[in-house]
Design an enzyme around this catalytic site. Structure first.
Site, PDB file in Angstrom:
ATOM      1  N   ARG A   8      40.288  72.976  91.397  1.00 30.04           N
ATOM      2  CA  ARG A   8      39.350  74.091  91.608  1.00 30.04           C
ATOM      3  C   ARG A   8      38.738  74.065  92.999  1.00 30.04           C
ATOM      4  NH1 ARG A   8      39.059  72.551  86.298  1.00 30.04           N
ATOM      5  NH2 ARG A   8      37.461  71.013  86.779  1.00 30.04           N
ATOM      6  N   GLU A  16      35.758  57.863  83.113  1.00 35.99           N
ATOM      7  CA  GLU A  16      35.034  57.309  81.976  1.00 35.99           C
ATOM      8  C   GLU A  16      35.894  56.238  81.280  1.00 35.99           C
ATOM      9  OE1 GLU A  16      33.515  60.417  79.625  1.00 35.99           O
ATOM     10  OE2 GLU A  16      32.411  59.066  78.298  1.00 35.99           O
TER      11      GLU A  16
HETATM   12  P1  AMP Z   1      32.993  63.142  88.984  1.00 35.64           P
HETATM   13  O1  AMP Z   1      34.082  62.388  89.652  1.00 35.64           O
HETATM   14  O2  AMP Z   1      32.423  62.428  87.807  1.00 35.64           O
HETATM   15  O3  AMP Z   1      31.902  63.565  89.961  1.00 35.64           O
HETATM   16  O4  AMP Z   1      33.635  64.457  88.379  1.00 35.64           O
HETATM   17  C1  AMP Z   1      33.864  65.548  89.184  1.00 35.64           C
HETATM   18  C2  AMP Z   1      35.200  66.176  88.918  1.00 35.64           C
HETATM   19  O5  AMP Z   1      35.453  66.338  87.521  1.00 35.64           O
HETATM   20  C3  AMP Z   1      35.238  67.558  89.526  1.00 35.64           C
HETATM   21  O6  AMP Z   1      36.517  67.756  90.117  1.00 35.64           O
HETATM   22  C4  AMP Z   1      35.000  68.494  88.366  1.00 35.64           C
HETATM   23  O7  AMP Z   1      35.846  69.604  88.438  1.00 35.64           O
HETATM   24  C5  AMP Z   1      35.283  67.680  87.132  1.00 35.64           C
HETATM   25  N1  AMP Z   1      34.173  67.665  86.159  1.00 35.64           N
HETATM   26  C6  AMP Z   1      33.445  66.592  85.781  1.00 35.64           C
HETATM   27  N2  AMP Z   1      32.552  66.900  84.842  1.00 35.64           N
HETATM   28  C7  AMP Z   1      32.702  68.224  84.617  1.00 35.64           C
HETATM   29  C8  AMP Z   1      32.041  69.144  83.736  1.00 35.64           C
HETATM   30  N3  AMP Z   1      31.059  68.783  82.899  1.00 35.64           N
HETATM   31  N4  AMP Z   1      32.438  70.439  83.783  1.00 35.64           N
HETATM   32  C9  AMP Z   1      33.433  70.808  84.628  1.00 35.64           C
HETATM   33  N5  AMP Z   1      34.090  69.994  85.459  1.00 35.64           N
HETATM   34  C10 AMP Z   1      33.730  68.703  85.463  1.00 35.64           C
END
Ligand code: AMP
Length: 178
Positions: free
Chosen positions: A66, A103
């Site tokens: 995205r 996770e």
């Molecule tokens: P993080 O690495 O934990 O910061 O996760 C960010 C990535 O995961 C981004 O590329 C987001 O598109 C996706 N992502 C994580 N959590 C969500 C969520 N609750 N809703 C949508 N996309 C998420």
């Protein structure tokens, strides 16, 4: 008479969708695809996510998938270039690879070793900042290329997951805290 512009938070609340328990139980997935599909919505989020960094970057890095939408539109709007930071195994030439924690388990992002020249100022864009692991690995890739991270722009920031702290001291700009 000029109509007052809708606040960006109202626009995001109106157009985005929240999908409970996707992709797994307990996750509240923030789906921005309806914002991308709306002509005025897409223009507002792209313009507003790059605005604070005006004049501070030479190229925009989009994170698969995205982030590609935002980075390509932002690069076109600002007359800059766009580079793709992709999931492991998708780029065809020599790459830098950075693993990051999910996770459960790990994932990896990659950047072509020659897509950003040393010294280039790179703005990173993605849709959602959660724990910061994804953007953090993009930061490392850009720094391994000898380039400079000009900042990080996201549409939504899941504040309680602490991604901003993880990315210090970089300038992080989000359009809405959720
Ligand atoms: P993080 O690495 O934990 O910061 O996760 C960010 C990535 O995961 C981004 O590329 C987001 O598109 C996706 N992502 C994580 N959590 C969500 C969520 N609750 N809703 C949508 N996309 C998420």
């Amino acid at each position: 008479m000029n109509q007052r512009q809708e606040p960006i938070s109202d626009l995001l609340d109106r157009l985005s969708e929240v999908v409970p328990d996707y992709p797994k139980p307990g996750i509240s997935f923030k789906d921005l695809t309806p914002v991308f599909a709306d002509a005025a919505g897409l223009k507002r989020i792209v313009d507003e996510v790059v605005a604070p960094f005006a004049g501070e970057f030479d190229v925009i890095a989009g994170l698969e998938a995205r982030g590609f939408v935002l980075a390509a539109a932002g690069a076109y709007a600002t007359g800059t270039g766009m580079v793709t930071v992709r999931k492991a195994g998708k780029l065809p030439r020599a790459v830098f690879t950075e693993e990051y924690l999910l996770e459960y388990g790990t994932a990896a992002l990659e950047l072509h070793t020659d897509d950003v020249a040393p010294g280039t100022r790179v703005l990173i864009l993605d849709d959602v900042l959660a724990t910061g692991g994804t953007v953090g690995s993009a930061v490392k890739l850009i720094e391994r290329a000898g380039a400079h991270v000009a900042g990080v722009g996201v549409i939504l920031e899941l504040e309680e997951l602490g991604g901003r702290k993880q990315l210090e001291p970089h300038h992080v700009h989000s359009l809405q805290l959720v």
